[in-house]
Design a protein around this motif. Sequence first.
Motif, short mmCIF file in Angstrom:
data_model
loop_
_atom_site.label_atom_id
_atom_site.label_comp_id
_atom_site.label_asym_id
_atom_site.label_seq_id
_atom_site.Cartn_x
_atom_site.Cartn_y
_atom_site.Cartn_z
N ALA A 118 9.30 -1.35 -1.35
CA ALA A 118 9.33 -2.05 -2.69
C ALA A 118 9.22 -3.56 -2.57
O ALA A 118 8.80 -4.13 -3.30
CB ALA A 118 10.54 -1.60 -3.34
N ALA A 119 10.12 -4.20 -1.42
CA ALA A 119 10.12 -5.63 -1.30
C ALA A 119 8.63 -6.10 -0.92
O ALA A 119 8.31 -7.02 -1.53
CB ALA A 119 10.88 -5.69 -0.13
N GLY A 120 7.89 -5.33 -0.08
CA GLY A 120 6.44 -5.51 0.13
C GLY A 120 5.68 -5.59 -0.96
O GLY A 120 4.73 -6.47 -1.05
N ARG B 191 -9.46 -12.73 -1.00
CA ARG B 191 -9.00 -13.80 -0.22
C ARG B 191 -7.21 -14.17 -0.19
O ARG B 191 -6.74 -14.32 0.84
CB ARG B 191 -9.48 -15.16 -0.77
N ALA B 192 -6.81 -14.14 -1.33
CA ALA B 192 -5.43 -14.13 -1.50
C ALA B 192 -4.60 -12.93 -0.69
O ALA B 192 -3.52 -13.20 -0.04
CB ALA B 192 -4.70 -14.07 -2.81
N TYR B 193 -5.08 -11.55 -1.02
CA TYR B 193 -4.35 -10.51 -0.20
C TYR B 193 -4.63 -10.70 1.44
O TYR B 193 -3.53 -10.48 1.91
CB TYR B 193 -5.00 -9.08 -0.88
N ARG B 194 -6.05 -11.00 1.64
CA ARG B 194 -6.20 -11.17 3.09
C ARG B 194 -4.95 -12.16 3.63
O ARG B 194 -4.57 -12.00 4.77
CB ARG B 194 -7.65 -11.39 3.43
N THR B 195 -5.03 -13.37 3.08
CA THR B 195 -3.96 -14.27 3.61
C THR B 195 -2.62 -13.83 3.71
O THR B 195 -2.07 -14.17 4.63
CB THR B 195 -3.89 -15.41 2.76
N ALA C 236 -1.79 -10.66 3.69
CA ALA C 236 -1.49 -9.45 4.70
C ALA C 236 -1.61 -9.93 6.28
O ALA C 236 -1.00 -9.35 7.01
CB ALA C 236 -2.81 -8.69 4.76
N LEU C 237 -2.34 -10.85 6.54
CA LEU C 237 -2.33 -11.30 8.08
C LEU C 237 -1.16 -12.04 8.09
O LEU C 237 -0.89 -12.28 9.49
CB LEU C 237 -3.79 -12.26 7.87
N ILE D 207 -10.98 -3.82 0.39
CA ILE D 207 -9.94 -4.96 0.89
C ILE D 207 -9.26 -4.61 2.00
O ILE D 207 -9.00 -5.00 2.85
CB ILE D 207 -9.34 -5.68 -0.45
N LYS D 208 -8.62 -3.50 1.63
CA LYS D 208 -7.40 -3.04 2.69
C LYS D 208 -8.35 -2.47 3.99
O LYS D 208 -7.65 -2.88 4.88
CB LYS D 208 -6.71 -1.79 1.83
N GLY D 209 -9.36 -1.95 3.86
CA GLY D 209 -9.91 -1.44 5.04
C GLY D 209 -10.61 -2.50 5.79
O GLY D 209 -10.61 -2.58 7.10
N LEU D 210 -10.99 -3.78 4.98
CA LEU D 210 -11.60 -4.88 5.98
C LEU D 210 -10.35 -5.50 6.60
O LEU D 210 -10.45 -5.99 7.59
CB LEU D 210 -12.07 -5.99 4.76
N VAL D 211 -9.21 -5.57 5.86
CA VAL D 211 -7.95 -6.11 6.41
C VAL D 211 -7.54 -5.23 7.75
O VAL D 211 -7.17 -5.94 8.78
CB VAL D 211 -6.85 -6.10 5.51
#
Length: 224
Positions: free
Chosen positions: A68-70, A90-94, A96-97, A146-150
């Motif tokens: 939930a926090a994530g 771009r924002a999610y990738r930043t 997630a990394l 996006i999730k798969g690329l990350v």
Amino acid sequence: MTADAADAAATIRTDRRAELIAAARHLLETEGAEAITIRRLGAAVGIRGPSVYKHVPDKATIEDTLTAAGLAEQADALQDVPATFPALARAYRTWALSHPHMHQLINDRPLNRARLPVGLEDRAGAPLVAAYDGDRDMARAAWATIKGLVDLELADRFPPDADIDAIYAAAARAYATTKPDPPTRAPRQTGRDQPAGDPATFGRRGHGGDAGPVPGGSDPQPAC
């Protein structure tokens, strides 16, 4: 036990639970979800492993709390981002990394929706849904990409010569939000303008067709 003593004990339990969640977050961020064990959580807050169950019912409760926090942090990371695939990817990738183990925790296990705050999952997905004008299927397909690329980037799975930014750009083109113009229909030709043998005239009287006249003088309709 007096009321004051009961209140103090409840406060201690609440504080201890918060300490356990904080310890679990530290283990997650530094070592991954596999490092979150009851024994290690107890050691982190100075209690024996079995005593952990006085404050949380099971390890799954801790993982659900972290999930939930994530999701809340993901929603915050995308909140003010332009509603386009490139900007959101771009924002999610930043994010997630920077939080790879949290990315894996919230995406690589079943989501216990019963333990999520009401509306949180929708808030986390709202930016992509908005990018596709409410089309949830398109939003989910884009999210899966996006999730798969990350995932591939985190696993160092791309070939050494791969240009990851170019791959994201290619995905953005595939999921472009610009809607194509509707196809235009060619002007209808009259019988006088149509050449002999034109497929549009087959089956009409006077053009050599064998289907006979169309009842009522109307054009044949497609079978759909």
